[in-house]
Design an enzyme around this catalytic site. Structure first.
Site, PDB file in Angstrom:
ATOM      1  N   ARG A 162       0.817  -1.221   0.000  1.00  0.00           N
ATOM      2  CA  ARG A 162       0.000   0.000   0.000  1.00  0.00           C
ATOM      3  C   ARG A 162       0.852   1.273   0.000  1.00  0.00           C
ATOM      4  O   ARG A 162       0.479   2.280   0.594  1.00  0.00           O
ATOM      5  CB  ARG A 162      -0.958   0.033   1.198  1.00  0.00           C
ATOM      6  N   SER A 236     -10.728  -0.804   3.193  1.00  0.00           N
ATOM      7  CA  SER A 236      -9.978  -0.914   4.457  1.00  0.00           C
ATOM      8  C   SER A 236      -9.543   0.481   4.906  1.00  0.00           C
ATOM      9  O   SER A 236      -8.913   1.206   4.138  1.00  0.00           O
ATOM     10  CB  SER A 236      -8.716  -1.754   4.275  1.00  0.00           C
ATOM     11  N   GLU A 332      -4.902   3.730   6.074  1.00  0.00           N
ATOM     12  CA  GLU A 332      -4.623   3.506   4.658  1.00  0.00           C
ATOM     13  C   GLU A 332      -5.280   4.612   3.822  1.00  0.00           C
ATOM     14  O   GLU A 332      -4.745   5.061   2.817  1.00  0.00           O
ATOM     15  CB  GLU A 332      -5.187   2.140   4.235  1.00  0.00           C
TER      16      GLU A 332
HETATM   17  P1  FAD Z   1      -9.051   8.566  -5.134  1.00  0.00           P
HETATM   18  O1  FAD Z   1      -9.727   8.192  -3.870  1.00  0.00           O
HETATM   19  O2  FAD Z   1      -9.704   9.526  -6.030  1.00  0.00           O
HETATM   20  O3  FAD Z   1      -7.593   9.109  -4.768  1.00  0.00           O
HETATM   21  C1  FAD Z   1      -6.762   8.412  -3.868  1.00  0.00           C
HETATM   22  C2  FAD Z   1      -5.448   9.202  -3.694  1.00  0.00           C
HETATM   23  O4  FAD Z   1      -4.737   9.242  -4.913  1.00  0.00           O
HETATM   24  C3  FAD Z   1      -5.679  10.665  -3.318  1.00  0.00           C
HETATM   25  O5  FAD Z   1      -4.614  11.068  -2.506  1.00  0.00           O
HETATM   26  C4  FAD Z   1      -5.632  11.390  -4.660  1.00  0.00           C
HETATM   27  O6  FAD Z   1      -5.229  12.745  -4.513  1.00  0.00           O
HETATM   28  C5  FAD Z   1      -4.607  10.572  -5.409  1.00  0.00           C
HETATM   29  N1  FAD Z   1      -4.836  10.484  -6.865  1.00  0.00           N
HETATM   30  C6  FAD Z   1      -5.927   9.944  -7.473  1.00  0.00           C
HETATM   31  N2  FAD Z   1      -5.740   9.945  -8.812  1.00  0.00           N
HETATM   32  C7  FAD Z   1      -4.533  10.506  -9.024  1.00  0.00           C
HETATM   33  C8  FAD Z   1      -3.793  10.787 -10.202  1.00  0.00           C
HETATM   34  N3  FAD Z   1      -4.245  10.495 -11.427  1.00  0.00           N
HETATM   35  N4  FAD Z   1      -2.574  11.375 -10.081  1.00  0.00           N
HETATM   36  C9  FAD Z   1      -2.092  11.679  -8.849  1.00  0.00           C
HETATM   37  N5  FAD Z   1      -2.752  11.443  -7.705  1.00  0.00           N
HETATM   38  C10 FAD Z   1      -3.955  10.846  -7.800  1.00  0.00           C
HETATM   39  N6  FAD Z   1      -7.755  -0.812  -2.379  1.00  0.00           N
HETATM   40  C11 FAD Z   1      -6.918  -1.869  -2.524  1.00  0.00           C
HETATM   41  O7  FAD Z   1      -5.697  -1.683  -2.693  1.00  0.00           O
HETATM   42  N7  FAD Z   1      -7.391  -3.140  -2.475  1.00  0.00           N
HETATM   43  C12 FAD Z   1      -8.693  -3.431  -2.295  1.00  0.00           C
HETATM   44  O8  FAD Z   1      -9.079  -4.596  -2.263  1.00  0.00           O
HETATM   45  C13 FAD Z   1      -9.599  -2.341  -2.143  1.00  0.00           C
HETATM   46  N8  FAD Z   1     -10.923  -2.573  -1.927  1.00  0.00           N
HETATM   47  C14 FAD Z   1     -11.768  -1.520  -1.766  1.00  0.00           C
HETATM   48  C15 FAD Z   1     -13.126  -1.796  -1.567  1.00  0.00           C
HETATM   49  C16 FAD Z   1     -14.038  -0.775  -1.425  1.00  0.00           C
HETATM   50  C17 FAD Z   1     -15.488  -1.086  -1.199  1.00  0.00           C
HETATM   51  C18 FAD Z   1     -13.589   0.578  -1.490  1.00  0.00           C
HETATM   52  C19 FAD Z   1     -14.565   1.705  -1.399  1.00  0.00           C
HETATM   53  C20 FAD Z   1     -12.240   0.858  -1.695  1.00  0.00           C
HETATM   54  C21 FAD Z   1     -11.316  -0.192  -1.819  1.00  0.00           C
HETATM   55  N9  FAD Z   1      -9.933   0.039  -2.015  1.00  0.00           N
HETATM   56  C22 FAD Z   1      -9.077  -1.015  -2.188  1.00  0.00           C
HETATM   57  C23 FAD Z   1      -9.396   1.420  -2.016  1.00  0.00           C
HETATM   58  C24 FAD Z   1      -9.510   2.113  -3.405  1.00  0.00           C
HETATM   59  O9  FAD Z   1     -10.411   1.441  -4.226  1.00  0.00           O
HETATM   60  C25 FAD Z   1      -8.154   2.194  -4.100  1.00  0.00           C
HETATM   61  O10 FAD Z   1      -7.212   2.858  -3.309  1.00  0.00           O
HETATM   62  C26 FAD Z   1      -8.252   2.922  -5.451  1.00  0.00           C
HETATM   63  O11 FAD Z   1      -7.053   2.779  -6.175  1.00  0.00           O
HETATM   64  C27 FAD Z   1      -8.582   4.394  -5.302  1.00  0.00           C
HETATM   65  O12 FAD Z   1      -8.843   4.918  -6.591  1.00  0.00           O
HETATM   66  P2  FAD Z   1      -9.585   6.297  -6.791  1.00  0.00           P
HETATM   67  O13 FAD Z   1      -9.501   6.630  -8.233  1.00  0.00           O
HETATM   68  O14 FAD Z   1     -10.936   6.235  -6.205  1.00  0.00           O
HETATM   69  O15 FAD Z   1      -8.635   7.253  -5.942  1.00  0.00           O
HETATM   70  N1  EPU Z   2     -10.889 -10.567  10.184  1.00  0.00           N
HETATM   71  C1  EPU Z   2     -11.512 -10.633  11.410  1.00  0.00           C
HETATM   72  N2  EPU Z   2     -12.536  -9.757  11.666  1.00  0.00           N
HETATM   73  C2  EPU Z   2     -12.930  -8.847  10.745  1.00  0.00           C
HETATM   74  C3  EPU Z   2     -12.272  -8.750   9.502  1.00  0.00           C
HETATM   75  C4  EPU Z   2     -11.236  -9.636   9.243  1.00  0.00           C
HETATM   76  O1  EPU Z   2     -11.174 -11.459  12.249  1.00  0.00           O
HETATM   77  O2  EPU Z   2     -13.876  -8.104  11.050  1.00  0.00           O
HETATM   78  C5  EPU Z   2      -9.827 -11.547   9.867  1.00  0.00           C
HETATM   79  C6  EPU Z   2     -10.371 -12.572   8.855  1.00  0.00           C
HETATM   80  O3  EPU Z   2     -11.044 -13.610   9.489  1.00  0.00           O
HETATM   81  C7  EPU Z   2      -9.105 -13.040   8.175  1.00  0.00           C
HETATM   82  C8  EPU Z   2      -8.198 -11.814   8.235  1.00  0.00           C
HETATM   83  O4  EPU Z   2      -8.747 -10.939   9.218  1.00  0.00           O
HETATM   84  O5  EPU Z   2      -8.510 -14.063   8.910  1.00  0.00           O
HETATM   85  C9  EPU Z   2      -8.068 -11.102   6.891  1.00  0.00           C
HETATM   86  O6  EPU Z   2      -9.349 -10.637   6.472  1.00  0.00           O
HETATM   87  P1  EPU Z   2      -9.707 -10.418   4.919  1.00  0.00           P
HETATM   88  O7  EPU Z   2      -9.366 -11.631   4.119  1.00  0.00           O
HETATM   89  O8  EPU Z   2     -11.096  -9.892   4.842  1.00  0.00           O
HETATM   90  O9  EPU Z   2      -8.687  -9.331   4.412  1.00  0.00           O
HETATM   91  P2  EPU Z   2      -8.110  -8.021   5.101  1.00  0.00           P
HETATM   92  O10 EPU Z   2      -6.719  -8.294   5.542  1.00  0.00           O
HETATM   93  O11 EPU Z   2      -9.063  -7.477   6.097  1.00  0.00           O
HETATM   94  C10 EPU Z   2      -6.965  -7.165   2.928  1.00  0.00           C
HETATM   95  C11 EPU Z   2      -6.886  -5.849   2.215  1.00  0.00           C
HETATM   96  C12 EPU Z   2      -8.103  -5.665   1.339  1.00  0.00           C
HETATM   97  C13 EPU Z   2      -8.147  -6.791   0.310  1.00  0.00           C
HETATM   98  C14 EPU Z   2      -8.212  -8.132   1.060  1.00  0.00           C
HETATM   99  C15 EPU Z   2      -8.111  -9.322   0.113  1.00  0.00           C
HETATM  100  C16 EPU Z   2      -5.528  -4.360   3.547  1.00  0.00           C
HETATM  101  C17 EPU Z   2      -5.505  -3.180   4.450  1.00  0.00           C
HETATM  102  N3  EPU Z   2      -6.744  -4.761   3.134  1.00  0.00           N
HETATM  103  O12 EPU Z   2      -8.067  -7.056   3.819  1.00  0.00           O
HETATM  104  O13 EPU Z   2      -7.975  -4.432   0.658  1.00  0.00           O
HETATM  105  O14 EPU Z   2      -9.252  -6.667  -0.541  1.00  0.00           O
HETATM  106  O15 EPU Z   2      -7.109  -8.229   1.987  1.00  0.00           O
HETATM  107  O16 EPU Z   2      -6.837  -9.410  -0.405  1.00  0.00           O
HETATM  108  O17 EPU Z   2      -4.481  -4.886   3.213  1.00  0.00           O
HETATM  109  C18 EPU Z   2      -8.436  -2.105   0.781  1.00  0.00           C
HETATM  110  O18 EPU Z   2      -7.208  -1.931   0.706  1.00  0.00           O
HETATM  111  O19 EPU Z   2      -9.250  -1.167   0.846  1.00  0.00           O
HETATM  112  C19 EPU Z   2      -8.950  -3.471   0.798  1.00  0.00           C
HETATM  113  C20 EPU Z   2     -10.243  -3.757   0.899  1.00  0.00           C
END
Ligand code: FAD
Ligand code: EPU
Length: 336
Positions: A162, A236, A332
């Site tokens: 991240r 997250s 994050e």
């Molecule tokens: P924004 O929120 O618009 O911007 C994020 C940051 O980047 C800000 O600081 C912004 O200023 C900057 N920025 C955006 N675009 C640019 C650009 N073109 N040039 C320079 N700076 C820029 N993330 C994960 O890594 N893994 C996941 O599994 C994951 N799951 C998610 C699930 C949900 C339900 C949600 C809501 C979010 C999740 N995220 C996850 C976080 C998010 O989706 C990612 O970080 C995504 O890349 C953000 O993209 P955005 O375009 O919305 O960025």
């Molecule tokens: N867990 C709990 N309680 C909870 C949530 C999770 O005990 O309420 C435990 C689960 O049981 C599991 C472990 O935590 O053993 C990991 O949980 P999960 O697989 O849901 O993944 P996570 O570590 O919570 C990360 C990323 C996610 C990504 C998933 C799948 C980070 C900060 N988050 O979540 O990314 O989608 O793994 O790879 O690394 C994001 O960055 O926004 C994001 C959603």
């Protein structure tokens, strides 16, 4: 270019926080971006894509610029890979589907991550065993002060969990314009992470394919992550913390159910969701700010929470994790 004033940012962040931007504009290419930045050179500026990784805690007294640079181009290919360039304003999941449709492999495990292509290298997005780092080739970014387009290779980006140079040492200095990905022509399926295999079995998949993996990831994500279209959130809220092996052993002696995954550098990654749940926050709600009932790592806005309320909740959570486990969680989500 249309420069709007005092507009609500509610439609531009997935937390659904209703604050105002002093100025707001979109841009479709580098010239339009440069022109707008010139026009408002004295004010601070914030680039947004899909707004899915930001928490807006107050009105933004500057210029918010929404990146809408589009287009997906197949640049060239060699025996193993195809090199595909996508505009920063392309929706990430649509890009993933575009690749799957053409049988270009590498991003299928990253299905359904909200946001745009341009933000994907910012925090090296990752899920289900894959990160952008694994498929990244290079990107072009506009330096706001020097007004120059600079190319960043994979090593220039210094990707980590991240993390990238854009989140740290070059914070707020560059606007990412496009990203080129190196995708495999012959897939290497990655099903080892989490519940993917279990889900494929449940789905009755007999033969692996990019589409099947994508569908499995989508099912798993839908089962625990709130849809921002229904409940405001930014995924997250905190990173999963890492500790030394000695720290892990001593924590495990006190909390026998604590799970950890060894990183390549020998440190151990803990699940922040578990830590938060153990502190009793899962499903907690105060006003419209809450901790999601199915995934404690996700903070939510049930409707009219302010960014400050969500932020304060995150402070309380961090404090209790510190008290119970002696661990400091790191946010994050980008706090604005
Ligand atoms: P924004 O929120 O618009 O911007 C994020 C940051 O980047 C800000 O600081 C912004 O200023 C900057 N920025 C955006 N675009 C640019 C650009 N073109 N040039 C320079 N700076 C820029 N993330 C994960 O890594 N893994 C996941 O599994 C994951 N799951 C998610 C699930 C949900 C339900 C949600 C809501 C979010 C999740 N995220 C996850 C976080 C998010 O989706 C990612 O970080 C995504 O890349 C953000 O993209 P955005 O375009 O919305 O960025
Ligand atoms: N867990 C709990 N309680 C909870 C949530 C999770 O005990 O309420 C435990 C689960 O049981 C599991 C472990 O935590 O053993 C990991 O949980 P999960 O697989 O849901 O993944 P996570 O570590 O919570 C990360 C990323 C996610 C990504 C998933 C799948 C980070 C900060 N988050 O979540 O990314 O989608 O793994 O790879 O690394 C994001 O960055 O926004 C994001 C959603």
């Amino acid at each position: 270019m249309l420069l709007q004033e005092n507009i609500s940012l509610k439609p531009y962040n997935t937390f659904g926080i209703d604050v105002k931007a002093r100025y707001f504009a979109t841009f479709n290419d580098t010239d339009e971006l440069a022109e707008t930045l010139n026009l408002k050179s004295q004010t601070s500026n914030l680039i947004v894509g899909g707004g899915s990784n930001i928490l807006l805690t107050k009105d933004y007294d500057g210029l918010v610029l929404k990146n809408e640079i589009c287009g997906i181009v197949e640049l060239h290919e060699d025996s193993e890979y195809v090199y595909v360039k996508a505009g920063a304003g392309e929706n990430w999941h649509q890009f993933v589907l575009y690749c799957i449709e053409r049988n270009w492999a590498g991003v299928e495990n990253l299905s359904l991550i909200p946001g745009n292509v341009g933000a994907s290298p910012m925090q090296n997005i990752g899920a289900y065993g894959v990160e952008i780092d694994d498929v990244f080739w290079d990107l072009e970014a506009f330096h706001k002060k020097d007004k120059k387009v600079v190319t960043f290779t994979r090593s220039d980006c210094e990707f980590g969990y991240r993390e990238s140079v854009f989140k740290e040492k070059f914070k707020d200095q560059f606007v990412i314009l496009n990203v080129t990905f190196q995708l495999r022509k012959k897939p290497r399926f990655n099903t080892s992470y989490g519940a993917i295999e279990q889900e494929l079995e449940r789905m009755g998949v007999k033969e692996l394919s990019l589409k099947a993996i994508s569908a499995a990831v989508i099912n798993i994500r839908n089962s625990k992550l709130p849809n921002p279209g229904e409940i405001g959130n930014a995924g997250s809220f905190f990173k999963n913390p890492s500790v030394t092996n000695e720290q892990f052993v001593s924590l495990k002696a006190r909390f026998e159910n604590m799970a950890g995954h060894e990183n390549i550098d020998g440190t151990v990654k803990l699940a922040a969701g578990w830590l938060i749940e153990q502190c009793g926050w899962k499903g907690y709600r105060k006003g419209d700010a809450g901790c999601h009932a199915k995934q404690a790592l996700v903070l939510v806005n049930y409707g009219n929470a302010t960014g400050r309320e969500i932020y304060n909740l995150s402070e309380e959570i961090m404090q209790s994790v510190k008290e119970k486990f002696g661990l400091t969680l790191e946010r994050e989500v980008n706090i604005i």
